[in-house]
Design an enzyme around this catalytic site. Structure first.
Site, PDB file in Angstrom:
ATOM      1  N   TYR A  26      45.550 -47.255  76.507  1.00 53.44           N
ATOM      2  CA  TYR A  26      45.076 -45.883  76.424  1.00 53.44           C
ATOM      3  C   TYR A  26      43.541 -46.141  76.412  1.00 53.44           C
ATOM      4  O   TYR A  26      42.902 -45.329  75.697  1.00 53.44           O
ATOM      5  CB  TYR A  26      45.548 -45.251  75.042  1.00 53.44           C
ATOM      6  CG  TYR A  26      45.405 -43.721  75.422  1.00 53.44           C
ATOM      7  CD1 TYR A  26      46.390 -43.040  76.077  1.00 53.44           C
ATOM      8  CD2 TYR A  26      44.526 -42.864  74.597  1.00 53.44           C
ATOM      9  CE1 TYR A  26      46.400 -41.702  76.106  1.00 53.44           C
ATOM     10  CE2 TYR A  26      44.319 -41.343  74.743  1.00 53.44           C
ATOM     11  CZ  TYR A  26      45.360 -40.741  75.525  1.00 53.44           C
ATOM     12  OH  TYR A  26      45.104 -39.471  75.529  1.00 53.44           O
ATOM     13  N   GLY A  27      42.944 -46.963  77.452  1.00 54.03           N
ATOM     14  CA  GLY A  27      41.719 -47.219  77.639  1.00 54.03           C
ATOM     15  C   GLY A  27      41.465 -46.256  78.805  1.00 54.03           C
ATOM     16  O   GLY A  27      41.734 -45.091  78.926  1.00 54.03           O
ATOM     17  N   SER A  28      40.420 -46.577  79.583  1.00 54.01           N
ATOM     18  CA  SER A  28      39.617 -46.191  80.695  1.00 54.01           C
ATOM     19  C   SER A  28      40.663 -45.251  81.615  1.00 54.01           C
ATOM     20  O   SER A  28      40.927 -44.259  81.608  1.00 54.01           O
ATOM     21  CB  SER A  28      38.573 -46.837  81.399  1.00 54.01           C
ATOM     22  OG  SER A  28      38.310 -46.292  82.317  1.00 54.01           O
ATOM     23  N   VAL A  86      45.293 -59.837  79.809  1.00 56.32           N
ATOM     24  CA  VAL A  86      46.032 -60.021  78.813  1.00 56.32           C
ATOM     25  C   VAL A  86      47.573 -59.194  79.409  1.00 56.32           C
ATOM     26  O   VAL A  86      48.519 -59.365  78.723  1.00 56.32           O
ATOM     27  CB  VAL A  86      45.858 -59.001  77.329  1.00 56.32           C
ATOM     28  CG1 VAL A  86      44.461 -59.394  76.714  1.00 56.32           C
ATOM     29  CG2 VAL A  86      45.703 -57.479  77.504  1.00 56.32           C
ATOM     30  N   HIS A 109      45.488 -52.334  89.520  1.00 54.51           N
ATOM     31  CA  HIS A 109      44.815 -53.287  90.168  1.00 54.51           C
ATOM     32  C   HIS A 109      45.728 -54.502  90.626  1.00 54.51           C
ATOM     33  O   HIS A 109      46.731 -54.797  89.677  1.00 54.51           O
ATOM     34  CB  HIS A 109      43.565 -53.754  89.474  1.00 54.51           C
ATOM     35  CG  HIS A 109      42.679 -54.846  89.883  1.00 54.51           C
ATOM     36  ND1 HIS A 109      42.434 -55.062  91.218  1.00 54.51           N
ATOM     37  CD2 HIS A 109      41.962 -56.036  89.294  1.00 54.51           C
ATOM     38  CE1 HIS A 109      41.752 -56.308  91.394  1.00 54.51           C
ATOM     39  NE2 HIS A 109      41.409 -56.854  90.261  1.00 54.51           N
ATOM     40  N   GLY A 135      38.275 -44.261  84.742  1.00 53.87           N
ATOM     41  CA  GLY A 135      39.171 -43.000  83.853  1.00 53.87           C
ATOM     42  C   GLY A 135      38.662 -41.865  83.608  1.00 53.87           C
ATOM     43  O   GLY A 135      39.408 -40.843  83.828  1.00 53.87           O
ATOM     44  N   GLU A 196      33.036 -56.862  94.052  1.00 53.21           N
ATOM     45  CA  GLU A 196      32.160 -57.202  92.505  1.00 53.21           C
ATOM     46  C   GLU A 196      31.299 -58.551  92.300  1.00 53.21           C
ATOM     47  O   GLU A 196      30.489 -58.577  91.773  1.00 53.21           O
ATOM     48  CB  GLU A 196      33.086 -57.054  91.483  1.00 53.21           C
ATOM     49  CG  GLU A 196      34.189 -57.843  91.175  1.00 53.21           C
ATOM     50  CD  GLU A 196      35.517 -57.401  90.427  1.00 53.21           C
ATOM     51  OE1 GLU A 196      35.499 -56.239  90.237  1.00 53.21           O
ATOM     52  OE2 GLU A 196      36.098 -58.307  89.910  1.00 53.21           O
ATOM     53  N   GLU A 232      13.880 -47.934  89.631  1.00 55.78           N
ATOM     54  CA  GLU A 232      13.852 -47.261  90.824  1.00 55.78           C
ATOM     55  C   GLU A 232      15.174 -47.403  91.776  1.00 55.78           C
ATOM     56  O   GLU A 232      15.281 -46.822  92.678  1.00 55.78           O
ATOM     57  CB  GLU A 232      12.551 -47.511  91.740  1.00 55.78           C
ATOM     58  CG  GLU A 232      11.336 -47.171  91.057  1.00 55.78           C
ATOM     59  CD  GLU A 232      10.196 -47.159  91.936  1.00 55.78           C
ATOM     60  OE1 GLU A 232      10.253 -47.066  93.111  1.00 55.78           O
ATOM     61  OE2 GLU A 232       9.158 -47.105  91.382  1.00 55.78           O
ATOM     62  N   SER A 253       9.883 -42.886 102.246  1.00 53.59           N
ATOM     63  CA  SER A 253       8.672 -42.760 103.194  1.00 53.59           C
ATOM     64  C   SER A 253       9.026 -43.770 104.607  1.00 53.59           C
ATOM     65  O   SER A 253       9.739 -44.753 104.318  1.00 53.59           O
ATOM     66  CB  SER A 253       7.457 -43.504 102.356  1.00 53.59           C
ATOM     67  OG  SER A 253       7.480 -44.858 102.214  1.00 53.59           O
TER      68      SER A 253
END
Ligand code: NAD
Ligand code: MG
Length: 329
Positions: A26-28, A86, A109, A135, A196, A232, A253
């Site tokens: 019950y995470g993200s 895990v 994933h 999530g 990543e 920036e 610019s």
């Protein structure tokens, strides 16, 4: 590979109605899948380990909570939404023993399935639904009547319905409102790891630190180096996120745009491109996965040391002081 089309791909939530879905974690991602699928008509139970601090939160959100084993036993769809490192242990102890013919395993994933850390039995369907957002955004967009785009893939189709169910699951998350894109476990996993490492996390942090160090070594104030090389960036990334690279170039610019064209390819030149190819080859061969799994299982000594080194870099020291002056943060 050719470009796939992104749309609702004929999906509806029909196959989801009344289906018993165990959301493990019950995470993200877990909280977003559990809530969106419940609101889309599925019968959701959340599976958590004993003493998980998420249990109270899930109950407060009106969900049923059980142990991982109980949840997996009672459901015919099991979504594995716990950290990748895990997943194998939890799967072997508390999920695999309860997989029956025709059950569906869902991942967000492809790592563990693609690298054979988890090898589900032949009589199950194995699918991937990877929303392209954290999530909380998956949930927020759903509640707002919209959705975030998602990738979906089928690794194993024992029922003949795996693709249709994957699309229904994506629809249940709200993702078909934005568009879903069919892929494979291999492509999702390999592009995610490459991205990543080479661009989003590894490439970005190394680029920023090298720029910062170049200015500081030349005698410039670290505060100026911090503003120019890190602070920036957000402005530039926000512009590119909304309008693309060329749209960002229109907003800065002409001097910045000209410098971009003539100097960018010198920074990311042949050496960097060769390193990217090497990184991709290690991802594709499974060498990176092997190295990371061994590190994670062996106590993470190298990982912990790199974390400490990263935290002590001068850009962190000056950044902490400067960010204390940014009230909006
Ligand atoms: P997370 O770290 O946010 O959630 C972890 C959950 O798993 C928590 O509820 C935690 O209590 C539980 N948990 C941790 N260890 C456990 C254990 N040993 N046994 C049982 N439960 C345990 O995870 P996440 O970021 O949502 O990632 C879940 C999956 O989603 C992963 O496969 C990840 O790659 C994938 N994913 C994540 C995101 C993202 O934005 N975070 C995006 C796309 C895909
Ligand atoms: Mg990712």
């Amino acid at each position: 590979m050719s470009e796939a089309t992104m749309g609702s791909n004929g999906a509806s939530t029909e196959l989801l109605q009344g289906r018993s879905v165990a959301v493990i974690g019950y995470g993200s991602q877990g909280h977003a899948h559990a809530l969106n699928l419940r609101d889309s008509g599925a019968d959701v139970v959340v599976g958590l380990y004993d003493g998980s601090s998420s249990a109270e939160k899930a109950r407060a959100d009106g969900l049923r909570v059980a142990s991982v084993a109980e949840a997996a036993d009672g459901a015919n769809v099991v979504s594995v939404l716990i950290p990748d490192t895990v997943q194998r242990d939890v799967y072997e102890a508390d999920i695999e023993p309860f997989l029956e013919t025709g059950d569906t395993l869902v991942f967000a994933h492809g790592f563990n399935v693609h690298y054979n850390e988890i090898v589900p039995p032949d009589h199950t369907d194995v699918i991937l639904i990877a929303p392209k957002s954290p999530g909380n955004r998956v949930r927020e967009e759903f509640v707002a009547g919209r959705g975030v785009p998602a990738l979906y893939a089928v690794h194993q189709d024992s029922t003949g319905n795996a693709t249709e169910f994957a699309k229904a699951y994506a629809a249940g998350l709200g993702c078909t409102r934005a568009g879903i894109l069919e892929t494979t476990f291999a492509a999702e996993t390999e592009t995610d790891l490459f991205g990543e490492q080479a661009v989003l996390c590894g490439g970005f942090t190394a680029l920023v630190q090298a720029g910062f160090e170049t200015l500081v070594e030349a005698g410039y104030d670290p505060a100026l180096a911090y503003f120019e090389c890190l602070h920036e960036l957000k402005l530039i990334v926000d512009l590119a996120y909304k309008h693309g690279i060329q749209g960002m170039r229109r907003e800065v610019s002409d001097t910045a745009e000209y410098g971009d064209y003539v100097s960018g390819p010198r920074v990311v030149g042949e050496a960097s491109r060769a390193a990217m190819k090497e990184i991709l080859a290690e991802v594709q061969s499974g060498a990176f996965a092997r190295q990371w799994i061994d590190e994670a299982r062996g106590g993470q000594a190298c990982f912990d040391r790199m974390r400490v080194d990263g935290a002590e870099h001068p850009i962190e020291v000056v950044g902490k002081k400067l960010r204390a002056h940014m009230a909006w943060l």
